[in-house]
Motif scaffolding. Structure first.
Motif, PDB file in Angstrom:
ATOM      1  N   ILE A 236       0.918  -1.456  -0.175  1.00 15.20           N
ATOM      2  CA  ILE A 236      -0.185   0.039  -0.293  1.00 15.20           C
ATOM      3  C   ILE A 236       0.829   1.231   0.303  1.00 15.20           C
ATOM      4  O   ILE A 236       2.086   1.179   0.684  1.00 15.20           O
ATOM      5  CB  ILE A 236      -1.109  -0.403   0.902  1.00 15.20           C
ATOM      6  CG1 ILE A 236       0.203  -0.596   2.282  1.00 15.20           C
ATOM      7  CG2 ILE A 236      -1.980  -1.182   1.063  1.00 15.20           C
ATOM      8  CD1 ILE A 236      -0.974   0.005   4.156  1.00 15.20           C
ATOM      9  N   PRO A 237      -0.177   2.507  -0.119  1.00 15.73           N
ATOM     10  CA  PRO A 237       1.138   3.644  -0.953  1.00 15.73           C
ATOM     11  C   PRO A 237       0.753   4.715   0.509  1.00 15.73           C
ATOM     12  O   PRO A 237       0.069   3.919   1.998  1.00 15.73           O
ATOM     13  CB  PRO A 237       0.179   4.087  -1.627  1.00 15.73           C
ATOM     14  CG  PRO A 237      -1.174   3.808  -1.658  1.00 15.73           C
ATOM     15  CD  PRO A 237      -1.315   2.626  -1.005  1.00 15.73           C
ATOM     16  N   TRP A 238       1.616   5.612   0.627  1.00 14.25           N
ATOM     17  CA  TRP A 238       1.213   6.528   1.749  1.00 14.25           C
ATOM     18  C   TRP A 238       0.466   7.411   1.600  1.00 14.25           C
ATOM     19  O   TRP A 238       0.452   8.686   3.025  1.00 14.25           O
ATOM     20  CB  TRP A 238       2.596   7.240   1.597  1.00 14.25           C
ATOM     21  CG  TRP A 238       3.535   7.742   0.205  1.00 14.25           C
ATOM     22  CD1 TRP A 238       4.511   6.801  -0.488  1.00 14.25           C
ATOM     23  CD2 TRP A 238       2.839   8.706  -0.403  1.00 14.25           C
ATOM     24  NE1 TRP A 238       4.077   7.719  -1.359  1.00 14.25           N
ATOM     25  CE2 TRP A 238       3.730   9.048  -1.740  1.00 14.25           C
ATOM     26  CE3 TRP A 238       1.805   9.831   0.416  1.00 14.25           C
ATOM     27  CZ2 TRP A 238       3.596   9.874  -2.498  1.00 14.25           C
ATOM     28  CZ3 TRP A 238       1.780  10.975  -0.807  1.00 14.25           C
ATOM     29  CH2 TRP A 238       2.356  11.041  -2.175  1.00 14.25           C
TER      30      TRP A 238
ATOM     31  N   ASP B 131      11.343  -0.435   1.982  1.00 18.35           N
ATOM     32  CA  ASP B 131      11.180   0.188   0.808  1.00 18.35           C
ATOM     33  C   ASP B 131      10.025  -0.664  -0.589  1.00 18.35           C
ATOM     34  O   ASP B 131      10.291  -2.436   0.113  1.00 18.35           O
ATOM     35  CB  ASP B 131      12.096   0.809   1.138  1.00 18.35           C
ATOM     36  CG  ASP B 131      13.128  -0.215   0.316  1.00 18.35           C
ATOM     37  OD1 ASP B 131      13.090  -1.307   0.296  1.00 18.35           O
ATOM     38  OD2 ASP B 131      14.290   0.551   0.640  1.00 18.35           O
ATOM     39  N   GLY B 132      10.666  -0.382  -1.091  1.00 14.35           N
ATOM     40  CA  GLY B 132      10.099  -1.516  -3.023  1.00 14.35           C
ATOM     41  C   GLY B 132      10.787  -2.465  -2.800  1.00 14.35           C
ATOM     42  O   GLY B 132      10.199  -4.062  -3.394  1.00 14.35           O
ATOM     43  N   ALA B 133      11.981  -2.284  -2.538  1.00 15.01           N
ATOM     44  CA  ALA B 133      12.632  -4.003  -2.708  1.00 15.01           C
ATOM     45  C   ALA B 133      11.946  -5.142  -1.376  1.00 15.01           C
ATOM     46  O   ALA B 133      11.166  -6.170  -2.609  1.00 15.01           O
ATOM     47  CB  ALA B 133      14.092  -3.677  -2.011  1.00 15.01           C
TER      48      ALA B 133
ATOM     49  N   THR C 220      -2.117  -1.596  -4.407  1.00 17.06           N
ATOM     50  CA  THR C 220      -2.142   0.726  -4.473  1.00 17.06           C
ATOM     51  C   THR C 220      -0.386   1.245  -4.841  1.00 17.06           C
ATOM     52  O   THR C 220       0.135   1.040  -3.619  1.00 17.06           O
ATOM     53  CB  THR C 220      -3.039   1.409  -3.411  1.00 17.06           C
ATOM     54  OG1 THR C 220      -4.503   0.102  -3.082  1.00 17.06           O
ATOM     55  CG2 THR C 220      -3.618   2.717  -4.043  1.00 17.06           C
ATOM     56  N   GLY C 221      -0.311   2.438  -5.648  1.00 18.36           N
ATOM     57  CA  GLY C 221       0.550   2.800  -6.297  1.00 18.36           C
ATOM     58  C   GLY C 221       0.526   3.238  -7.410  1.00 18.36           C
ATOM     59  O   GLY C 221      -0.786   3.541  -7.922  1.00 18.36           O
ATOM     60  N   SER C 222       2.036   3.508  -7.100  1.00 16.09           N
ATOM     61  CA  SER C 222       1.911   4.368  -8.880  1.00 16.09           C
ATOM     62  C   SER C 222       1.741   3.182 -10.221  1.00 16.09           C
ATOM     63  O   SER C 222       1.793   2.658  -9.661  1.00 16.09           O
ATOM     64  CB  SER C 222       3.630   5.396  -9.033  1.00 16.09           C
ATOM     65  OG  SER C 222       4.536   4.208  -8.725  1.00 16.09           O
TER      66      SER C 222
ATOM     67  N   VAL D 108      -3.884  12.358  -4.148  1.00 13.94           N
ATOM     68  CA  VAL D 108      -4.841  11.061  -3.525  1.00 13.94           C
ATOM     69  C   VAL D 108      -4.917  10.408  -5.182  1.00 13.94           C
ATOM     70  O   VAL D 108      -4.396  11.628  -5.891  1.00 13.94           O
ATOM     71  CB  VAL D 108      -6.050  11.557  -3.589  1.00 13.94           C
ATOM     72  CG1 VAL D 108      -7.398  11.425  -3.612  1.00 13.94           C
ATOM     73  CG2 VAL D 108      -6.450  12.722  -2.194  1.00 13.94           C
ATOM     74  N   CYS D 109      -4.675   9.437  -5.108  1.00 12.50           N
ATOM     75  CA  CYS D 109      -5.011   9.029  -6.943  1.00 12.50           C
ATOM     76  C   CYS D 109      -6.324   9.085  -7.473  1.00 12.50           C
ATOM     77  O   CYS D 109      -6.158   9.348  -9.195  1.00 12.50           O
ATOM     78  CB  CYS D 109      -4.807   7.327  -7.091  1.00 12.50           C
ATOM     79  SG  CYS D 109      -6.230   6.671  -5.893  1.00 12.50           S
ATOM     80  N   CYS D 110      -7.256  10.047  -7.133  1.00 14.39           N
ATOM     81  CA  CYS D 110      -8.418   9.940  -7.828  1.00 14.39           C
ATOM     82  C   CYS D 110      -8.795  11.693  -7.503  1.00 14.39           C
ATOM     83  O   CYS D 110      -9.914  11.704  -7.619  1.00 14.39           O
ATOM     84  CB  CYS D 110      -9.624   8.744  -7.248  1.00 14.39           C
ATOM     85  SG  CYS D 110     -10.183   9.746  -5.638  1.00 14.39           S
TER      86      CYS D 110
ATOM     87  N   GLU E  20       0.178  13.634 -17.141  1.00 13.30           N
ATOM     88  CA  GLU E  20       0.659  13.167 -16.390  1.00 13.30           C
ATOM     89  C   GLU E  20       0.400  13.360 -14.968  1.00 13.30           C
ATOM     90  O   GLU E  20       0.216  14.572 -14.425  1.00 13.30           O
ATOM     91  CB  GLU E  20       2.315  12.895 -16.175  1.00 13.30           C
ATOM     92  CG  GLU E  20       2.892  13.282 -17.244  1.00 13.30           C
ATOM     93  CD  GLU E  20       3.471  11.602 -17.517  1.00 13.30           C
ATOM     94  OE1 GLU E  20       2.843  10.707 -16.584  1.00 13.30           O
ATOM     95  OE2 GLU E  20       2.786  11.675 -18.878  1.00 13.30           O
ATOM     96  N   GLU E  21       0.117  12.075 -14.148  1.00 14.38           N
ATOM     97  CA  GLU E  21       0.343  12.236 -12.641  1.00 14.38           C
ATOM     98  C   GLU E  21       0.369  13.362 -12.073  1.00 14.38           C
ATOM     99  O   GLU E  21       2.250  12.848 -11.619  1.00 14.38           O
ATOM    100  CB  GLU E  21      -0.530  11.264 -12.078  1.00 14.38           C
ATOM    101  CG  GLU E  21      -0.897  11.279 -10.737  1.00 14.38           C
ATOM    102  CD  GLU E  21      -1.417  10.024 -10.312  1.00 14.38           C
ATOM    103  OE1 GLU E  21       0.374   9.177 -10.000  1.00 14.38           O
ATOM    104  OE2 GLU E  21      -2.260   9.856  -9.097  1.00 14.38           O
ATOM    105  N   ILE E  22       0.461  14.166 -10.748  1.00 10.46           N
ATOM    106  CA  ILE E  22       1.873  15.474 -10.544  1.00 10.46           C
ATOM    107  C   ILE E  22       1.564  14.774  -8.960  1.00 10.46           C
ATOM    108  O   ILE E  22       2.671  14.279  -8.068  1.00 10.46           O
ATOM    109  CB  ILE E  22       1.122  16.454 -10.222  1.00 10.46           C
ATOM    110  CG1 ILE E  22       1.403  16.867 -12.459  1.00 10.46           C
ATOM    111  CG2 ILE E  22       1.640  17.555  -9.794  1.00 10.46           C
ATOM    112  CD1 ILE E  22       0.989  18.256 -12.191  1.00 10.46           C
TER     113      ILE E  22
END
Ligand code: NAI
Length: 783
Positions: free
Chosen positions: A164-166, A222-224, A241-243, A297-299, A392-394
């Protein structure tokens, strides 16, 4: 001073929330955290600091999970799973209910810790994040209670790996964990490295609430660590959920492993304001759309599309509203916009805005706090639709804006993005708003509202915003699979024979069926289809990439019109096909028997006719659901066609397989490109004559023949194919899932298992689900 002057000049005094309890909890834990595995915290290992982005202070030290930690967590989840599943829906409901109660009781502690860790205003953590979290657990306690009666025949996947994201740390945990546990799965979750603290507090709550050990496990890092978790052999289902980039990497990393996967990725959601909108409401809504949680916020409604006639007024009022936004210490209850989660993220946002060369950038004059990680609310006007900032998503407090003239142009601009997560439509004319809403390529549409969420309302994206839904029955299904044993996949190879041995002479060479017409293959090659005993039965074209492209083009051209036909009309066509097939039943049965060397052709034809009837029946009955959300409105979870579905038809059932794939796609309003059974293609090629005589509009069904393994990559990579299904007897899952990652198209593939096409698993809900996207439209309703 007059009252009017007081209202105009009144400064908000500070109203700080106390951090004492949250800091005390951190001290109680020793300020250093291990992982939560098998019901207990491990000893802290090497790791990293978790900081408060508003002050830069270190809040705690977290451990970076090693491969053995991830394995230990997965093993604990595996051990706990059978017992958790056997507990039954009611038993699990009681645990989820207990978790909901505990979170609610500690709501303030969770909210404060979330704000300290993430930088979001305490007002948001307290009034939005945490209430949605306990609502989610309560709702899913209810779903667990009802699961056996409402979803019979479904079983959990097993162990879920969740990343999950932050941006909504605890809420994203709830969205992932509650349905997984309700369905009888156990979980290993990796929170985002910037924001793991509320997940660790949740672990503490799980322990105190008596959740059986091993049911919930948390590994930090982290991502690893995320990479290790999603690739772990012991994980049956992955939810992320994330990029979008990481989503793509996860699609590739899990390709061919037979893991279920849902991805909730980025967005560039349109906020469409028509000239008859209530402008003040729309401006206020926009403040929530893009400055809620600092735009992280993703949306987020990050792309304003405003009708030309009101654009100037709208922008003026918007700038005035921006001037009044209060930016600062997130722990202050008067603050509107808090800190950005981390300086790396702030730099990313700042550099994207700094790269703006053509637009006009507006930022309010009021300064930012002297220390901490802040970025001002920003409006950029005058950009071309193709500008990178429009595309692009900022993921920060930055709004881009452009204008439109007509509703059609608004729809075109709104859909001019690779994403498809959410959209808002503002108009006092509900006819207009509800005409536009279904045309928007978005998984969620809010009418005269924005950023509304509820546990009952499915949330998730289309296109490169990912696939799968979270929330409600629709979201729960992602954590379940049909019960029952599957047969191992067994490759069926075409028979060989002697070209000179024919059965009554080869009468004709089948052609491809593209755009409603018979078409010669582009490459000009055919292959002979032999019976088991080596007799030549006919010739079929060898499809090449150009043929696939032609078929996809025909399907794309037909898809829109077909999607707009009524379910009733689609049912009529499916019944008509059944009738026409019946008229030629003996011929088809003979063909199937000749190819397969069996004697079940007649049975297969009967089953195919029955299946056409099944989907004719479903065509106008697979309805959406209206969700009674606890907000002023309802959320309509509609079923929309996916678009163009490319499918490799089952090898073992030459006719029934084709029909089982084609009919649900058609019934739900999709166009399809179908590759016939690889070893036994002739029945499918004959079936084109049934299509021709059954009023099927050209392009709605296209049938090609050729080697599945050769054609799968072209289908999976094609940008205009929205979904790829493979029921081939060749396991093409790795290839298709890898190739689909580019466009993040939906895939449904045979992984090492075959299905019995004549039985219940050959039809029904799974096919209808795969042939539709859930589109949640929130509309005002009642008080
Ligand atoms: P991210 O997608 O890299 O991180 C999300 C989660 O995935 C974190 O827990 C991270 O540790 C994990 N992760 C990273 N790489 C992974 C991998 N290869 N395999 C498995 N897990 C992995 O997002 P990040 O770097 O924090 O933010 C970058 C950009 O992503 C943001 O600027 C924003 O545009 C976007 N984003 C979008 C979100 C959304 O909800 N749509 C949420 C967070 C970020």
């Amino acid at each position: 001073m007059t009252v009017k002057e007081i209202f105009e000049n009144m400064e908000y005094g500070p109203a700080p929330e106390s951090a004492a309890e949250a800091l005390a909890w951190l001290v109680d834990q020793g300020d250093r955290f291990g992982h939560f595995i098998d019901g207990a915290f491990t000893d802290p290992g090497d790791g990293f600091d978790s900081r408060n982005p508003a002050t830069g202070e270190v809040l705690a030290t977290l451990s970076q999970a090693r491969a053995e930690d991830v394995s230990a967590a997965v093993a604990a989840a595996r051990r706990a799973q059978p017992k958790w599943e056997r507990l039954g829906g009611h038993g699990r409901a009681r645990h989820l209910y207990a978790l909901a109660r505990m979170i609610q009781k500690h709501a303030r502690l969770f909210a404060v810790l979330e704000t300290l860790d993430n930088g979001k205003p305490i007002r948001e953590a307290r009034d939005i994040d945490i209430p949605l979290v306990h609502r989610h657990f309560y709702h899913h306690a209810g779903l667990a209670q009802l699961i056996e009666s409402e979803l019979p025949g479904m079983v959990p996947h097993g162990v879920c790996g969740q990343v999950i994201p932050w941006n909504f740390p605890l809420l994203m945990l709830a969205w992932k964990v509650a349905p997984a546990l309700a369905a009888g799965n156990t979980v290993v979750l990796k929170p985002a490295e910037y924001t793991s603290l509320t997940a660790l507090l949740f672990a503490d709550i799980c322990r105190r609430a008596g959740l059986p050990k091993g049911v919930m496990n948390i590994v930090t890092g982290d991502g690893a660590v995320g990479e290790l978790l999603v690739a772990h052999d012991g994980v049956d289902k992955v939810a992320f959920t994330g990029s979008t980039d990481v989503g793509r990497a996860i699609r590739r990393a899990t390709a061919g492993h037979g893991k279920a996967l849902t991805l909730e990725l980025g967005g560039k959601s349109a906020y469409v304001v028509f000239d008859d909108a209530d402008i003040d409401s729309a401006v206020e809504g926009l403040a929530d759309a893009i400055w809620f949680n600092g735009g992280q916020v993703c949306c987020a409604g990050s792309r304003l599309l405003v009708q030309e006639g009101i654009a100037e007024t709208f922008h003026t009022r918007l700038r005035a509203r921006m001037d009044k936004l209060r930016i600062g210490d997130p722990m202050d209850k008067c603050i509107d916009v808090g800190a950005i989660v981390d300086s790396a993220q702030r730099e990313r946002v700042a550099s994207m805005v700094a790269g703006c060369t053509t637009g006009t950038v507006y930022q309010p004059g009021a300064g930012l706090p002297a220390r901490g990680c802040y970025y001002p609310p920003t409006l950029i006007t005058g950009l071309a639709p193709s500008d990178p900032l429009m595309q692009e998503e900022i993921f920060g407090p930055v709004l881009v804006s452009t204008t439109f003239r007509t509703p059609a142009e608004a729809v075109a601009l709104a859909n001019d993005t690779r994403y498809g997560l959410a959209a808002s439509v503002w108009s006092e004319n509900l006819n207009l708003a509800l005409d536009v809403a279904p045309k928007l390529a978005a998984g969620v549409v809010w009418v005269n509202a924005t950023n509304l969420f509820d546990a009952a309302a499915p949330f998730g994206g289309m296109r490169e915003s990912g696939f799968g839904r979270e929330g409600g029955w629709e979201g729960l299904r992602a954590y379940l699979r049909p019960a029952g044993k599957t047969k191992p996949l067994h490759r069926i190879v075409p028979s060989h024979g002697d070209d000179s041995k024919t059965q009554g002479g080869i009468d004709r060479t089948a052609k491809l069926y593209i755009g409603g017409k018979q078409a010669r293959p582009d490459g000009g090659y055919t292959r002979t289809v032999f019976s088991k005993s080596g007799t030549a039965l006919g010739e079929v074209p060898i499809t090449n990439r150009k043929d696939i492209r032609n078929a996809v083009e025909a399907a794309t051209g037909a898809a829109g019109g077909w999607a707009r036909t009524t379910g009733h009309a689609r049912a009529q066509i499916l019944y008509y096909m059944a009738e026409n097939l019946e008229a030629r039943a003996a011929e088809f049965a003979g063909r199937i028997d000749a190819m397969t060397g069996g004697r079940k052709g007649a049975e297969e034809v009967v089953a195919s006719i029955r299946r056409l009837f099944t989907y004719a029946a479903w065509a106008d009955k697979f309805d959406g659901r209206v969700k009674g959300v606890p907000l002023r409105g309802v959320a309509m979870a509609m079923r929309a066609p996916v678009g163009v579905i490319g499918a490799l038809c089952p090898d073992e059932a030459p006719l029934l397989g084709l029909v089982s794939v084609m009919a649900p796609a058609m019934a739900m309003g999709n166009a399809s490109v179908l590759i016939a059974s690889d070893p036994f293609p002739l029945a499918a090629m004959d079936f084109t004559q049934v299509l021709e005589t059954s009023d099927v509009p050209g392009g709605v069904v296209n049938i090609l023949s050729g080697a599945h393994a050769d054609l799968a990559p072209t289908l999976a990579q094609h940008a205009s194919v929205d979904a790829v299904w493979s029921f081939s007897s060749t396991d093409l899952s790795a290839q298709i899932e890898t190739d689909s990652a580019g466009t993040l198209k939906r895939t449904w593939v045979n992984h090492a298992q075959a299905r019995d096409w004549s039985g219940a698993v050959g039809e029904g809900h799974a096919f209808l689900d795969a042939a539709t996207e859930v589109k949640t439209i929130w509309v005002p309703y009642g008080e």
